[in-house]
Design an enzyme around this catalytic site. Structure first.
Site, short mmCIF file in Angstrom:
data_model
loop_
_atom_site.label_atom_id
_atom_site.label_comp_id
_atom_site.label_asym_id
_atom_site.label_seq_id
_atom_site.Cartn_x
_atom_site.Cartn_y
_atom_site.Cartn_z
N TRP A 328 4.29 -10.14 -1.75
CA TRP A 328 5.14 -9.05 -1.75
C TRP A 328 4.67 -7.82 -2.60
CZ3 TRP A 328 7.11 -6.73 -6.23
CH2 TRP A 328 8.24 -5.81 -5.90
N HIS A 329 3.63 -7.93 -3.39
CA HIS A 329 3.00 -6.95 -4.08
C HIS A 329 2.16 -6.13 -3.28
CE1 HIS A 329 4.68 -8.78 -7.92
NE2 HIS A 329 4.63 -7.73 -8.38
N GLY A 330 1.59 -6.82 -2.33
CA GLY A 330 0.58 -6.05 -1.42
C GLY A 330 0.24 -6.85 -0.29
#
Length: 489
Positions: A328-330
């Site tokens: 989700w972060h990257g």
């Protein structure tokens, strides 16, 4: 538009504040709410107006799906479709939108690596805040499915999604947390205590961002992106600089968002609570990005089965949850590996708890902090080679460079290959790096955090002077305007 910019601080925010409360004073409540939605969309569009239709379409779609879930199955557009079908359709569409913009190129590049097919990357520009408003609306759909919230007014729903203090980088809020506050008649008039509290915490957050975080950012960038090689001290200074940059950047954003919302008499949920004081990795995730942790727990970990289906499934669910959290972060394998590391750490912590062992607090903190610091290396590194460069130098004695003033340590350490020379080749500010690291390490560990300061805040001459100093000093540092790190996610 950035919180730490002249146009936001001196133009956008004052205009929105005064117009909103002016309309409310004339009992134009719907008009005031509509103006706040318009202002929030303007705030969002400032970055790139091309993506305004995207967030509008997303809101309209989720509003319709949410309403259909809230109605009885025999009514309206629910007729002929089960709630499960509608919820699944809504979640899949949201994830498809997020996946297309955020992960399409990641998938294409990896497909090209493992096959002979050479697909041209789409080179899509990631729409601002898409990860946050997508997760927020998925939570809304699930809450609607559970009959925990019902919203039949599109303007209310639009305000819930777009409220500008939390739109870009969170916190990820629930409908039931926000709309009762906007509906309260007591919140429709200016509250001077809330204004004082808001300005205080906003000034503190601004100082954290532009004075502290952006200073550490330069040293972290030198080490990760510019240096070809690092010695032992430089490597540790690089990793710790990013660890502190991320801390003060995210903490600063959270403080500013809370402060801005308080100006409008809205209390956002706590999203950051001294995470580097954590004594274990579970405690860390109860303190860091609290609303994301809540989302991962309530909408991924528990639906997967949580800890209700035996130890093996519990560990699998923990790993899956944090790998998803990393992704989700990257869109990159370094983010996936970062999530994997935290999943492994949580599994180990759970085993450790089940055995019943307890470490002394100092040792527990030391292990937790160093694990978090090391894991952040993969979170920050643009490529695997950057992470390996920093990490390998942190634990190698082949390139130890110390100040000539420390020459007496040769006999004590019994290391033959110590070089006594200029320590920081990646920075002209070697002494300043060390001073900043030591000073703010002390602040992080032993000072009261922003939430405590907010609870203890009293309007006085001293507090006005302190807030004014933070604000004025920070404003003079706005010449180098930089985005908040979580804008990238």
């Amino acid at each position: 538009m950035l919180f730490n910019s002249y146009e936001f601080i001196f133009v956008f925010l004052p205009i929105v504040f005064f117009v909103y409360f002016y309309l409310n004073s004339k009992r134009l409540t719907v008009g005031a709410k509509g103006f706040l939605v318009f202002a929030s969309l303007f705030f969002y569009s400032w970055w790139n107006v091309v993506y305004l239709p995207l967030i509008l379409s997303s809101m309209l779609f989720n509003y319709v799906i949410g309403n259909s879930l809230a109605f009885d199955n025999k009514r309206g557009i629910n007729k002929g479709f089960s709630k499960n079908t509608i919820l699944t359709f809504g979640i899949v569409c949201n994830l498809a939108l997020l996946g297309y913009f955020k992960y399409a190129d990641f998938f294409i590049l990896n497909l090209n690596l493992v096959t002979d097919i050479q697909v041209e990357p789409l080179n899509l520009l990631l729409p601002l805040a898409i990860s946050f408003f997508t997760f927020q609306q998925i939570a809304y759909l699930v809450d609607s499915y559970r009959d925990e919230t019902k919203e039949y007014d599109f303007l209310n729903y639009a305000l819930f999604v777009t409220f500008f203090p939390q739109l870009i980088a969170g916190p990820i809020v629930h409908h039931k947390e926000m709309m009762p506050q906007f509906a309260s008649k007591w919140n429709l008039v200016k509250n001077y205590r809330n204004i004082a509290l808001g300005l205080f915490i906003f000034s503190l957050g601004l100082f954290k961002k532009v004075v502290i975080a952006d200073t550490f950012a330069e040293w972290a960038t030198n080490g990760f992106d510019r240096a070809v090689t690092l010695n032992l001290v430089e490597a540790w200074a690089t990793s710790l600089s990013y660890t502190f940059q991320l801390y003060f950047d995210f903490s600063g954003y959270t403080d500013m968002a809370i402060g801005i919302a308080l100006l409008f008499n809205i209390k956002l949920p706590i999203n950051f609570n001294s995470p580097y004081k954590a004594l274990d990795i579970q405690d860390f995730w109860r303190r860091w990005h609290i609303t994301l942790s809540r989302f991962l727990r309530d909408y991924i970990y528990i639906p997967l089965g949580g800890n209700r289906k035996g130890n093996f499934r519990t560990y699998v669910n923990l790993m899956a949850t944090f790998v998803i959290g990393g992704l989700w972060h990257g869109a990159g394998w370094t983010f996936v590996f970062w999530g994997f590391l935290h999943g492994v750490a949580l599994c180990i912590h759970r085993v450790w708890q089940s055995i019943g062992f307890r470490l002394p607090k100092v040792i527990a903190w030391f292990i937790t902090f160093n694990f978090v610091n090391i894991a952040w290396i993969f979170f920050r590194a643009k490529e695997w080679d950057d992470a390996v460069k920093v990490l390998s130098s942190m634990f190698s004695l082949d390139n130890v460079v110390l100040s000539p003033k420390l020459m007496f340590l040769t006999k004590v350490l019994e290391i033959d290959n110590i070089i006594y020379d200029r320590v920081f080749c990646i920075s002209e500010e070697g002494n300043r790096v060390i001073i900043f690291l030591v000073f703010f390490f002390t602040i992080i560990l032993f000072s009261k955090n922003s939430i405590v300061k907010l609870l203890l805040f009293k309007i006085s001459f001293k507090s006005v002077i302190f807030s004014s100093f933070l604000f004025i000093y920070s404003v003079f540092q706005l010449t180098k305007v930089s985005e908040f790190l979580y804008f990238n996610f």
